[in-house]
Design a protein around this motif. Structure first.
Motif, PDB file in Angstrom:
ATOM      1  N   VAL A 143      -1.276  -5.512 -12.015  1.00  0.00           N
ATOM      2  CA  VAL A 143      -2.477  -6.138 -11.466  1.00  0.00           C
ATOM      3  C   VAL A 143      -2.760  -5.642 -10.057  1.00  0.00           C
ATOM      4  CG1 VAL A 143      -3.504  -8.334 -10.766  1.00  0.00           C
ATOM      5  CG2 VAL A 143      -2.248  -8.179 -12.922  1.00  0.00           C
ATOM      6  N   ASP A 144      -1.737  -5.549  -9.226  1.00  0.00           N
ATOM      7  CA  ASP A 144      -1.948  -5.110  -7.838  1.00  0.00           C
ATOM      8  C   ASP A 144      -1.808  -3.586  -7.794  1.00  0.00           C
ATOM      9  OD1 ASP A 144      -2.393  -5.068  -5.158  1.00  0.00           O
ATOM     10  OD2 ASP A 144      -0.497  -5.995  -4.580  1.00  0.00           O
ATOM     11  N   ILE A 145      -2.882  -2.906  -8.190  1.00  0.00           N
ATOM     12  CA  ILE A 145      -2.845  -1.452  -8.330  1.00  0.00           C
ATOM     13  C   ILE A 145      -2.503  -0.785  -6.997  1.00  0.00           C
ATOM     14  CG2 ILE A 145      -4.237   0.588  -8.849  1.00  0.00           C
ATOM     15  CD1 ILE A 145      -5.914  -1.199 -10.709  1.00  0.00           C
ATOM     16  N   GLY A 146      -1.590   0.181  -7.056  1.00  0.00           N
ATOM     17  CA  GLY A 146      -1.260   0.964  -5.862  1.00  0.00           C
ATOM     18  C   GLY A 146      -0.472   0.209  -4.819  1.00  0.00           C
ATOM     19  N   CYS A 147       0.092  -0.946  -5.168  1.00  0.00           N
ATOM     20  CA  CYS A 147       0.924  -1.688  -4.221  1.00  0.00           C
ATOM     21  C   CYS A 147       1.985  -0.743  -3.665  1.00  0.00           C
ATOM     22  CB  CYS A 147       1.562  -2.870  -4.930  1.00  0.00           C
ATOM     23  SG  CYS A 147       2.442  -3.983  -3.828  1.00  0.00           S
ATOM     24  N   ARG A 148       2.264  -0.856  -2.366  1.00  0.00           N
ATOM     25  CA  ARG A 148       3.111   0.169  -1.753  1.00  0.00           C
ATOM     26  C   ARG A 148       3.898  -0.353  -0.565  1.00  0.00           C
ATOM     27  NH1 ARG A 148      -0.297   4.778  -1.119  1.00  0.00           N
ATOM     28  NH2 ARG A 148      -1.316   3.847  -2.893  1.00  0.00           N
ATOM     29  N   MET A 149       4.837   0.503  -0.147  1.00  0.00           N
ATOM     30  CA  MET A 149       5.614   0.295   1.074  1.00  0.00           C
ATOM     31  C   MET A 149       5.168   1.328   2.100  1.00  0.00           C
ATOM     32  SD  MET A 149       7.576  -2.097  -0.047  1.00  0.00           S
ATOM     33  CE  MET A 149       8.333  -2.234   1.570  1.00  0.00           C
ATOM     34  N   ALA A 150       5.129   0.936   3.359  1.00  0.00           N
ATOM     35  CA  ALA A 150       4.832   1.891   4.439  1.00  0.00           C
ATOM     36  C   ALA A 150       5.694   1.537   5.646  1.00  0.00           C
ATOM     37  CB  ALA A 150       3.361   1.864   4.813  1.00  0.00           C
ATOM     38  N   LEU A 151       6.313   2.543   6.229  1.00  0.00           N
ATOM     39  CA  LEU A 151       7.213   2.368   7.374  1.00  0.00           C
ATOM     40  C   LEU A 151       6.770   3.282   8.514  1.00  0.00           C
ATOM     41  CD1 LEU A 151       9.948   1.375   8.677  1.00  0.00           C
ATOM     42  CD2 LEU A 151      10.994   3.394   7.599  1.00  0.00           C
ATOM     43  N   LEU A 260      -9.826  -5.868  -4.972  1.00  0.00           N
ATOM     44  CA  LEU A 260     -10.350  -4.710  -5.688  1.00  0.00           C
ATOM     45  C   LEU A 260      -9.446  -4.336  -6.861  1.00  0.00           C
ATOM     46  CD1 LEU A 260     -12.296  -2.286  -5.949  1.00  0.00           C
ATOM     47  CD2 LEU A 260     -10.822  -1.068  -4.321  1.00  0.00           C
ATOM     48  N   GLY A 261      -8.157  -4.159  -6.594  1.00  0.00           N
ATOM     49  CA  GLY A 261      -7.226  -3.758  -7.643  1.00  0.00           C
ATOM     50  C   GLY A 261      -7.066  -4.809  -8.719  1.00  0.00           C
ATOM     51  N   ALA A 262      -7.019  -6.073  -8.314  1.00  0.00           N
ATOM     52  CA  ALA A 262      -6.841  -7.147  -9.296  1.00  0.00           C
ATOM     53  C   ALA A 262      -8.023  -7.222 -10.254  1.00  0.00           C
ATOM     54  CB  ALA A 262      -6.650  -8.479  -8.576  1.00  0.00           C
ATOM     55  N   SER A 263      -9.249  -7.077  -9.730  1.00  0.00           N
ATOM     56  CA  SER A 263     -10.427  -7.149 -10.595  1.00  0.00           C
ATOM     57  C   SER A 263     -10.472  -5.957 -11.548  1.00  0.00           C
ATOM     58  CB  SER A 263     -11.702  -7.226  -9.749  1.00  0.00           C
ATOM     59  OG  SER A 263     -11.871  -6.075  -8.945  1.00  0.00           O
ATOM     60  N   VAL A 264     -10.101  -4.781 -11.082  1.00  0.00           N
ATOM     61  CA  VAL A 264     -10.057  -3.595 -11.945  1.00  0.00           C
ATOM     62  C   VAL A 264      -9.042  -3.813 -13.073  1.00  0.00           C
ATOM     63  CG1 VAL A 264      -9.329  -1.164 -12.040  1.00  0.00           C
ATOM     64  CG2 VAL A 264     -10.858  -1.943 -10.211  1.00  0.00           C
ATOM     65  N   ALA A 265      -7.853  -4.293 -12.717  1.00  0.00           N
ATOM     66  CA  ALA A 265      -6.800  -4.492 -13.716  1.00  0.00           C
ATOM     67  C   ALA A 265      -7.249  -5.457 -14.808  1.00  0.00           C
ATOM     68  CB  ALA A 265      -5.530  -5.005 -13.040  1.00  0.00           C
ATOM     69  N   ASN A 266      -7.805  -6.584 -14.415  1.00  0.00           N
ATOM     70  CA  ASN A 266      -8.167  -7.602 -15.396  1.00  0.00           C
ATOM     71  C   ASN A 266      -9.349  -7.164 -16.259  1.00  0.00           C
ATOM     72  OD1 ASN A 266      -6.149  -9.488 -14.690  1.00  0.00           O
ATOM     73  ND2 ASN A 266      -7.329 -10.132 -12.922  1.00  0.00           N
ATOM     74  N   HIS A 267     -10.328  -6.493 -15.668  1.00  0.00           N
ATOM     75  CA  HIS A 267     -11.495  -6.052 -16.429  1.00  0.00           C
ATOM     76  C   HIS A 267     -11.095  -5.035 -17.492  1.00  0.00           C
ATOM     77  CE1 HIS A 267     -15.576  -4.799 -17.375  1.00  0.00           C
ATOM     78  NE2 HIS A 267     -15.216  -3.547 -17.150  1.00  0.00           N
ATOM     79  N   TYR A 268     -10.352  -4.023 -17.095  1.00  0.00           N
ATOM     80  CA  TYR A 268     -10.032  -2.950 -18.037  1.00  0.00           C
ATOM     81  C   TYR A 268      -8.941  -3.348 -19.017  1.00  0.00           C
ATOM     82  CZ  TYR A 268     -13.306   0.057 -15.671  1.00  0.00           C
ATOM     83  OH  TYR A 268     -14.469   0.588 -15.169  1.00  0.00           O
ATOM     84  N   THR A 269      -8.118  -4.324 -18.667  1.00  0.00           N
ATOM     85  CA  THR A 269      -7.192  -4.868 -19.663  1.00  0.00           C
ATOM     86  C   THR A 269      -7.982  -5.554 -20.769  1.00  0.00           C
ATOM     87  OG1 THR A 269      -5.305  -5.129 -18.187  1.00  0.00           O
ATOM     88  CG2 THR A 269      -5.400  -6.600 -20.068  1.00  0.00           C
ATOM     89  N   GLY A 270      -9.029  -6.295 -20.387  1.00  0.00           N
ATOM     90  CA  GLY A 270      -9.881  -6.930 -21.387  1.00  0.00           C
ATOM     91  C   GLY A 270     -10.519  -5.911 -22.310  1.00  0.00           C
ATOM     92  N   LEU A 271     -11.012  -4.816 -21.751  1.00  0.00           N
ATOM     93  CA  LEU A 271     -11.592  -3.755 -22.579  1.00  0.00           C
ATOM     94  C   LEU A 271     -10.548  -3.157 -23.512  1.00  0.00           C
ATOM     95  CD1 LEU A 271     -13.907  -1.741 -20.136  1.00  0.00           C
ATOM     96  CD2 LEU A 271     -14.548  -3.499 -21.802  1.00  0.00           C
ATOM     97  N   ALA A 305      -8.502   2.396  -6.211  1.00  0.00           N
ATOM     98  CA  ALA A 305      -7.742   1.228  -5.750  1.00  0.00           C
ATOM     99  C   ALA A 305      -6.446   1.645  -5.060  1.00  0.00           C
ATOM    100  CB  ALA A 305      -7.440   0.299  -6.928  1.00  0.00           C
ATOM    101  N   GLY A 306      -5.777   2.684  -5.584  1.00  0.00           N
ATOM    102  CA  GLY A 306      -4.565   3.173  -4.941  1.00  0.00           C
ATOM    103  C   GLY A 306      -4.836   3.736  -3.561  1.00  0.00           C
ATOM    104  N   ASP A 307      -5.925   4.502  -3.440  1.00  0.00           N
ATOM    105  CA  ASP A 307      -6.287   5.056  -2.131  1.00  0.00           C
ATOM    106  C   ASP A 307      -6.707   3.950  -1.168  1.00  0.00           C
ATOM    107  OD1 ASP A 307      -5.735   7.557  -3.112  1.00  0.00           O
ATOM    108  OD2 ASP A 307      -7.826   8.081  -3.505  1.00  0.00           O
ATOM    109  N   TYR A 308      -7.344   2.929  -1.702  1.00  0.00           N
ATOM    110  CA  TYR A 308      -7.731   1.777  -0.877  1.00  0.00           C
ATOM    111  C   TYR A 308      -6.494   1.047  -0.353  1.00  0.00           C
ATOM    112  CZ  TYR A 308      -9.895  -2.697   0.385  1.00  0.00           C
ATOM    113  OH  TYR A 308     -10.292  -3.822   1.055  1.00  0.00           O
TER     114      TYR A 308
END
Length: 466
Positions: A143-151, A260-271, A305-308
């Motif tokens: 759901v959280d597309i592109g979730c990441r770590m940054a140091l 942004l990522g959450a809405s993309v995940a849920n919409h396209y999962t439905g499709l 979403a990942g770039d965002y």
């Protein structure tokens, strides 16, 4: 002890003839249900019968719920399970293993691996890595597309953390925003090239997402997302960061693509579920072919979403560096909850989904966090084929959020944090250090997957909450 229900009791309740009755009766023999009064057992069964889809992800009742649902009209059959590698199997809950076994039965599955921090999620388990043939599975991305770590690593002495605790606390409060729907006020926002991307206009689903993206850029979500100051210790002279051995002050952040990522995940999962009718136990693994319009749309939206998400981290670190009056000596960033086009060791081209798993290709740098009171590790991947060039994305949950809230106390957690000298802003019992596995055990289970270059120990932590 409650008297034992029988098949006729379930039939009178409305259960159809078939597997659902046997599965439900077997589940009622488990100790957590067997001790319930018969009236409560019947009430639970009635709820499952009325709303079986609500229980398809319930570890106890998913099979009963699936048996209550009609077979889909365009059924996609599962195939015999393919083999996959598991790292740290003795530390992984059965729910996650069951989900991985199901994913390995998809007809589009090519290969898979399960990381030592794995635990139960939707569709693919968190910590699951799945390679597919020309297909992308939105819920195997997450759901959280592109979730990441940054140091970011700064040329400041370790004592700075103890001497300037209050100042650093205030910097976090002033320069970070957390929580669902939260954003920066208009006069405080920073621009970014990602907000000018064509996808906001060319992908139909994204056309009304731009305003929210503008508002939320540079912010963090809730749950396990954080921004923290801590102690960086470089222990490998060949660390690829250009840093001498020693201790530094660091800023570590963990968050993703926000609304942004959450809405993309849920919409396209439905499709995907509309066009790919899988058996009930696998329904959240529905896929989109990359040779379809919907698949191409999802891929473009996922990439955006990942770039965002990366842009959000870039702004968080830029704000804090400016507030510190320092430029970072080095930066490390890696993401998970994403899909990559890759080539396996045997030459096959695949789509590799890493849901809560860190890319660990040969020479690839990343950060694997522990908990608020345990160190995280700066790592360099070794590109092991059996793991699909992956590693864990953290320690992984030991207690579910529900169990953590039920079993842990506020005073207990505060004492634990104080014992480790950790200052916490916000946070909840569901993110207490005790809710996570031992990071040292997890790292020991993946020695062959990554080399450790250094560590990060949290000292001042900011999360969602008051």
């Amino acid at each position: 002890m409650a008297s034992q229900l029988r098949g006729n009791d379930l039939r009178q309740l409305g259960f159809p003839e078939g597997r659902a009755i046997g599965l439900a009766l077997a589940q009622l023999q488990r100790k957590e249900h067997k001790r319930l009064p018969q009236t409560e057992q019947l009430a639970l069964l009635k709820t499952i019968l009325t709303n079986p889809t609500d229980y398809l992800t319930d570890l106890a009742w998913s099979h009963t719920a699936a048996a209550l649902l009609p077979a889909p009209s365009r059924h996609v059959a599962l195939v015999p399970r393919k083999e996959y590698a598991t790292f740290g199997a003795e530390h992984i809950e059965q729910g996650a293993i069951h989900q991985m076994e199901t994913a390995m039965k998809l007809p589009v599955t090519v290969a898979g691996a399960l990381m030592p921090d794995a635990h139960h999620g939707y569709g693919l388990p968190i910590g699951g890595v799945l390679a597919t043939d020309n297909a992308v599975i939105p819920y195997a991305v997450g759901v959280d597309i592109g979730c990441r770590m940054a140091l970011s690593v700064f040329d400041l002495p370790a004592k700075y953390l103890g001497q300037r605790t209050q100042e650093l606390r205030n910097l976090l409060l002033a320069n970070t925003r957390f929580g669902g729907g939260r954003g920066w006020d208009r006069g405080q926002r920073l621009g970014h090239d990602v907000l000018e991307r064509d996808e906001f206009a060319t992908v139909p689903f994204l056309k009304n997402k731009h305003a929210t993206a503008v508002e939320q850029i540079g912010t963090s979500g809730s749950g396990n997302h954080f921004v923290e100051f801590g102690l960086v210790e470089i222990t490998d002279p060949t660390n690829d960061l250009g840093l001498p051995l020693g201790q530094y002050v660091g800023v570590l952040s963990h968050s993703g693509s926000r609304g942004l990522g959450a809405s993309v995940a849920n919409h396209y999962t439905g499709l995907a579920r509309d066009v790919c009718k899988l058996p009930a136990e696998a329904q959240y693994l529905a896929w989109l072919g990359l040779d379809t319009e919907a698949g191409q749309e999802y891929w473009a939206a996922m990439t955006l979403a990942g770039d965002y998400a990366s842009a959000c981290h870039e702004q968080i670190h830029r704000r804090l560096a400016k507030a510190l009056g320092e430029k970072p000596l080095a930066k490390v960033e890696n993401h998970h909850n994403f899909a990559w086009k890759e080539t396996l060791a045997d030459g096959r081209e695949v789509i590799t989904h890493r849901k809560g798993a860190t890319p660990a290709g040969a020479g690839v740098l990343g950060i694997i966090p522990g908990s608020m009171t345990a160190p995280g590790f700066i790592v360099r991947g070794r590109g092991v084929p059996a793991s699909l060039a992956s590693a864990s994305h953290g320690a992984g949950r030991l207690l579910s959020r529900t169990r953590a809230k039920a079993e842990l106390g506020e005073a207990e957690v505060r004492r634990h944090l104080a014992d480790y000298g950790v200052e916490l802003i916000g946070g909840g019992l569901d993110e207490a250090p005790m809710a996570y596995k031992d990071i040292h055990t997890v790292m020991a289970s993946q020695r062959e997957l990554v080399d450790v270059l250094g560590s990060f120990t949290p000292k001042i932590v900011r999360m969602d909450g008051a």
